[in-house]
Design a protein around this motif. Sequence first.
Motif, mmCIF file in Angstrom:
data_model
loop_
_atom_site.group_PDB
_atom_site.id
_atom_site.type_symbol
_atom_site.label_atom_id
_atom_site.label_comp_id
_atom_site.label_asym_id
_atom_site.label_seq_id
_atom_site.Cartn_x
_atom_site.Cartn_y
_atom_site.Cartn_z
ATOM 1 N N CYS A 83 0.843 -1.197 0.000
ATOM 2 C CA CYS A 83 0.000 0.000 0.000
ATOM 3 C C CYS A 83 0.872 1.237 0.000
ATOM 4 C CB CYS A 83 -0.914 0.048 1.230
ATOM 5 S SG CYS A 83 -2.264 -1.136 1.212
ATOM 6 N N SER A 84 0.496 2.188 -0.831
ATOM 7 C CA SER A 84 1.125 3.500 -0.828
ATOM 8 C C SER A 84 0.193 4.436 -0.056
ATOM 9 C CB SER A 84 1.346 3.981 -2.266
ATOM 10 O OG SER A 84 0.104 4.146 -2.928
ATOM 11 N N GLU A 85 0.361 5.723 -0.220
ATOM 12 C CA GLU A 85 -0.466 6.668 0.537
ATOM 13 C C GLU A 85 -1.945 6.566 0.203
ATOM 14 O OE1 GLU A 85 1.032 10.650 0.356
ATOM 15 O OE2 GLU A 85 3.033 10.020 0.962
ATOM 16 N N GLU A 86 -2.269 6.359 -1.083
ATOM 17 C CA GLU A 86 -3.679 6.359 -1.484
ATOM 18 C C GLU A 86 -4.148 5.074 -2.152
ATOM 19 O OE1 GLU A 86 -4.479 9.810 -3.846
ATOM 20 O OE2 GLU A 86 -3.630 11.168 -2.368
ATOM 21 N N TRP A 87 -3.219 4.164 -2.472
ATOM 22 C CA TRP A 87 -3.541 2.969 -3.232
ATOM 23 C C TRP A 87 -2.991 1.717 -2.568
ATOM 24 C CZ3 TRP A 87 -6.114 3.073 -8.005
ATOM 25 C CH2 TRP A 87 -6.340 4.347 -8.539
ATOM 26 N N CYS A 88 -3.639 0.578 -2.842
ATOM 27 C CA CYS A 88 -3.121 -0.729 -2.411
ATOM 28 C C CYS A 88 -3.059 -1.652 -3.619
ATOM 29 C CB CYS A 88 -4.008 -1.356 -1.349
ATOM 30 S SG CYS A 88 -3.912 -0.542 0.252
ATOM 31 N N ARG A 89 -1.978 -2.422 -3.687
ATOM 32 C CA ARG A 89 -1.831 -3.453 -4.721
ATOM 33 C C ARG A 89 -2.403 -4.742 -4.145
ATOM 34 N NH1 ARG A 89 2.856 -6.689 -7.036
ATOM 35 N NH2 ARG A 89 2.130 -7.137 -9.134
ATOM 36 N N LEU A 90 -3.342 -5.351 -4.870
ATOM 37 C CA LEU A 90 -4.092 -6.489 -4.368
ATOM 38 C C LEU A 90 -3.938 -7.704 -5.276
ATOM 39 C CD1 LEU A 90 -7.472 -4.632 -3.633
ATOM 40 C CD2 LEU A 90 -5.532 -4.970 -2.071
ATOM 41 N N ASN A 91 -4.226 -8.863 -4.679
ATOM 42 C CA ASN A 91 -4.306 -10.114 -5.415
ATOM 43 C C ASN A 91 -5.622 -10.762 -4.999
ATOM 44 O OD1 ASN A 91 -4.104 -12.687 -6.497
ATOM 45 N ND2 ASN A 91 -1.997 -13.008 -5.815
ATOM 46 N N ALA A 92 -6.517 -10.938 -5.961
ATOM 47 C CA ALA A 92 -7.819 -11.554 -5.675
ATOM 48 C C ALA A 92 -8.133 -12.569 -6.757
ATOM 49 C CB ALA A 92 -8.906 -10.484 -5.613
ATOM 50 N N GLY A 93 -8.165 -13.834 -6.393
ATOM 51 C CA GLY A 93 -8.493 -14.886 -7.348
ATOM 52 C C GLY A 93 -7.540 -14.940 -8.523
ATOM 53 N N GLY A 94 -6.279 -14.610 -8.280
ATOM 54 C CA GLY A 94 -5.289 -14.632 -9.352
ATOM 55 C C GLY A 94 -5.190 -13.329 -10.132
ATOM 56 N N PHE A 95 -6.117 -12.419 -9.896
ATOM 57 C CA PHE A 95 -6.067 -11.108 -10.547
ATOM 58 C C PHE A 95 -5.291 -10.155 -9.644
ATOM 59 C CE2 PHE A 95 -9.906 -13.030 -12.283
ATOM 60 C CZ PHE A 95 -9.682 -12.862 -13.638
ATOM 61 N N LYS A 96 -4.331 -9.451 -10.242
ATOM 62 C CA LYS A 96 -3.521 -8.506 -9.488
ATOM 63 C C LYS A 96 -3.716 -7.116 -10.044
ATOM 64 C CE LYS A 96 -0.022 -11.923 -8.443
ATOM 65 N NZ LYS A 96 1.350 -12.374 -8.640
ATOM 66 N N GLY A 97 -3.703 -6.137 -9.136
ATOM 67 C CA GLY A 97 -3.831 -4.757 -9.578
ATOM 68 C C GLY A 97 -3.953 -3.818 -8.397
ATOM 69 N N TRP A 98 -4.107 -2.567 -8.716
ATOM 70 C CA TRP A 98 -4.172 -1.497 -7.715
ATOM 71 C C TRP A 98 -5.610 -1.001 -7.543
ATOM 72 C CZ3 TRP A 98 0.111 0.228 -5.042
ATOM 73 C CH2 TRP A 98 1.349 -0.212 -5.507
ATOM 74 N N VAL A 138 -7.581 -1.746 5.852
ATOM 75 C CA VAL A 138 -6.326 -1.008 5.849
ATOM 76 C C VAL A 138 -6.637 0.427 6.274
ATOM 77 C CG1 VAL A 138 -6.445 -0.374 3.401
ATOM 78 C CG2 VAL A 138 -4.239 -0.518 4.520
ATOM 79 N N ASN A 139 -5.776 0.996 7.115
ATOM 80 C CA ASN A 139 -5.994 2.364 7.582
ATOM 81 C C ASN A 139 -5.620 3.362 6.495
ATOM 82 O OD1 ASN A 139 -6.866 1.829 10.281
ATOM 83 N ND2 ASN A 139 -4.769 1.212 10.744
ATOM 84 N N PRO A 140 -6.288 4.512 6.460
ATOM 85 C CA PRO A 140 -6.022 5.505 5.419
ATOM 86 C C PRO A 140 -4.565 5.975 5.358
ATOM 87 C CG PRO A 140 -7.991 6.097 6.651
ATOM 88 C CD PRO A 140 -7.377 4.926 7.353
ATOM 89 N N ASP A 141 -3.897 6.025 6.496
ATOM 90 C CA ASP A 141 -2.511 6.527 6.532
ATOM 91 C C ASP A 141 -1.469 5.395 6.560
ATOM 92 O OD1 ASP A 141 -3.182 5.649 9.049
ATOM 93 O OD2 ASP A 141 -2.206 7.283 10.102
ATOM 94 N N GLU A 142 -1.929 4.153 6.406
ATOM 95 C CA GLU A 142 -1.036 3.007 6.530
ATOM 96 C C GLU A 142 -0.270 2.719 5.241
ATOM 97 O OE1 GLU A 142 -1.393 -1.488 8.348
ATOM 98 O OE2 GLU A 142 -3.213 -0.466 7.716
ATOM 99 N N LEU A 143 1.037 2.479 5.388
ATOM 100 C CA LEU A 143 1.881 2.092 4.273
ATOM 101 C C LEU A 143 2.313 0.654 4.498
ATOM 102 C CD1 LEU A 143 4.155 5.264 4.062
ATOM 103 C CD2 LEU A 143 2.066 4.785 2.767
ATOM 104 N N ILE A 144 2.233 -0.183 3.461
ATOM 105 C CA ILE A 144 2.603 -1.589 3.565
ATOM 106 C C ILE A 144 3.557 -1.903 2.431
ATOM 107 C CG2 ILE A 144 1.772 -3.979 3.520
ATOM 108 C CD1 ILE A 144 -0.922 -2.934 4.575
ATOM 109 N N ASP A 145 4.712 -2.495 2.780
ATOM 110 C CA ASP A 145 5.705 -2.879 1.759
ATOM 111 C C ASP A 145 5.542 -4.318 1.364
ATOM 112 O OD1 ASP A 145 6.889 -0.383 1.758
ATOM 113 O OD2 ASP A 145 8.275 -0.918 3.367
#
Length: 172
Positions: free
Chosen positions: A141-156, A165-172
């Motif tokens: 997750c960046s400041e406004e977006w999260c990269r996801l994997n759902a059922g083999g589909f990946k994207g932001w 996920v919290n609005p201010d949370e960053l995840i590497d």
Amino acid sequence: MAAASSSMIKHIIAFSVALLLLAGTGFAEQKRGSITNLPIPRFVSTKSDECNVRRGPSLSHKIDWVFKRKGMPVEVTAEHGHWRRVRDRDGVGGWVHYSLLSGARNVIIDQDMQALYSRPNPDSQVSARLELGVIARVMECSEEWCRLNAGGFKGWAPKVALWGVNPDELID
């Protein structure tokens, strides 16, 4: 006397600046769990397809309901021994044994037919659309977006379309 009060004023200013800096980082407000020393609240997910939610932190407390989806994101709001008080996206909560929870980060899609973009930009190509209630794995997750994997589909996806996920949370 003037030198002493000048020195005192400098110390008061330095202390005030330090407090403002701590408050800006959220450190001053950050509550920690008494058992794990991890942040409270924090998001985790369920480990199995059946996760009993009890009225209190012990096996002797009545089971109020059961989570029926593995990977369901929940928010930990308190700790007591081997028990964690959690709540779901509807705000319904109770106590769950820690062995039924995982630190894996998942989110629930909170907007129907949410687009997954190839980049964190709404003008980029759409790689998939996810229905309301789909559980997706958080990859980063960046400041406004999260990269996801759902059922083999990946994207932001934009954070505002997600629960877990919290609005201010960053995840590497």
